[in-house]
Design a protein around this motif. Sequence first.
Motif, PDB file in Angstrom:
ATOM      1  N   ALA A  75       2.684  77.267   6.958  1.00 28.03           N
ATOM      2  CA  ALA A  75       3.495  77.017   8.153  1.00 28.03           C
ATOM      3  C   ALA A  75       4.925  76.654   7.773  1.00 28.03           C
ATOM      4  O   ALA A  75       5.882  77.092   8.424  1.00 28.03           O
ATOM      5  N   LEU A  76       5.082  75.887   6.717  1.00 24.83           N
ATOM      6  CA  LEU A  76       6.422  75.521   6.257  1.00 24.83           C
ATOM      7  C   LEU A  76       7.193  76.743   5.759  1.00 24.83           C
ATOM      8  O   LEU A  76       8.379  76.904   6.067  1.00 24.83           O
ATOM      9  N   ILE A  77       6.522  77.614   5.037  1.00 22.16           N
ATOM     10  CA  ILE A  77       7.169  78.833   4.544  1.00 22.16           C
ATOM     11  C   ILE A  77       7.589  79.732   5.703  1.00 22.16           C
ATOM     12  O   ILE A  77       8.705  80.256   5.720  1.00 22.16           O
ATOM     13  N   VAL A  78       6.709  79.902   6.684  1.00 22.67           N
ATOM     14  CA  VAL A  78       7.037  80.729   7.853  1.00 22.67           C
ATOM     15  C   VAL A  78       8.208  80.121   8.618  1.00 22.67           C
ATOM     16  O   VAL A  78       9.114  80.831   9.064  1.00 22.67           O
ATOM     17  N   PHE A  79       8.239  78.785   8.741  1.00 23.99           N
ATOM     18  CA  PHE A  79       9.346  78.113   9.414  1.00 23.99           C
ATOM     19  C   PHE A  79      10.674  78.377   8.715  1.00 23.99           C
ATOM     20  O   PHE A  79      11.679  78.691   9.355  1.00 23.99           O
ATOM     21  N   VAL A  80      10.677  78.265   7.392  1.00 21.88           N
ATOM     22  CA  VAL A  80      11.910  78.484   6.634  1.00 21.88           C
ATOM     23  C   VAL A  80      12.368  79.939   6.746  1.00 21.88           C
ATOM     24  O   VAL A  80      13.567  80.208   6.899  1.00 21.88           O
ATOM     25  N   VAL A  81      11.432  80.886   6.691  1.00 24.14           N
ATOM     26  CA  VAL A  81      11.787  82.294   6.821  1.00 24.14           C
ATOM     27  C   VAL A  81      12.418  82.565   8.187  1.00 24.14           C
ATOM     28  O   VAL A  81      13.467  83.212   8.283  1.00 24.14           O
ATOM     29  N   PHE A  82      11.801  82.060   9.247  1.00 25.04           N
ATOM     30  CA  PHE A  82      12.367  82.272  10.575  1.00 25.04           C
ATOM     31  C   PHE A  82      13.698  81.554  10.750  1.00 25.04           C
ATOM     32  O   PHE A  82      14.586  82.050  11.441  1.00 25.04           O
ATOM     33  N   LEU A  83      13.858  80.397  10.123  1.00 26.83           N
ATOM     34  CA  LEU A  83      15.129  79.680  10.188  1.00 26.83           C
ATOM     35  C   LEU A  83      16.239  80.489   9.532  1.00 26.83           C
ATOM     36  O   LEU A  83      17.328  80.640  10.095  1.00 26.83           O
ATOM     37  N   VAL A  84      15.957  81.046   8.357  1.00 26.92           N
ATOM     38  CA  VAL A  84      16.958  81.864   7.661  1.00 26.92           C
ATOM     39  C   VAL A  84      17.260  83.120   8.459  1.00 26.92           C
ATOM     40  O   VAL A  84      18.429  83.510   8.600  1.00 26.92           O
ATOM     41  N   LEU A  85      16.229  83.765   8.993  1.00 28.41           N
ATOM     42  CA  LEU A  85      16.470  84.957   9.803  1.00 28.41           C
ATOM     43  C   LEU A  85      17.277  84.640  11.054  1.00 28.41           C
ATOM     44  O   LEU A  85      18.155  85.405  11.446  1.00 28.41           O
TER      45      LEU A  85
END
Length: 57
Positions: free
Chosen positions: A38-48
């Motif tokens: 969940a943390l990885i997905v959050f960071v990916v969406f934040l960067v996108l």
Amino acid sequence: MLKWALIFAVIALVAGLLGFGGIAGAAAGIAKFLAVLALIVFVVFLVLGVTVARKVT
């Protein structure tokens, strides 16, 4: 996904209190994996989100 991580963490705590070490360890491992995912997905969406917002403006 974070909801499932919290559910497995509660299951691990309850199983640990009741003495089911194997179940508690497995549930804790699953909870840890889901929390990291969940943390990885959050960071990916934040960067996108930041990069797309920069291109739009």
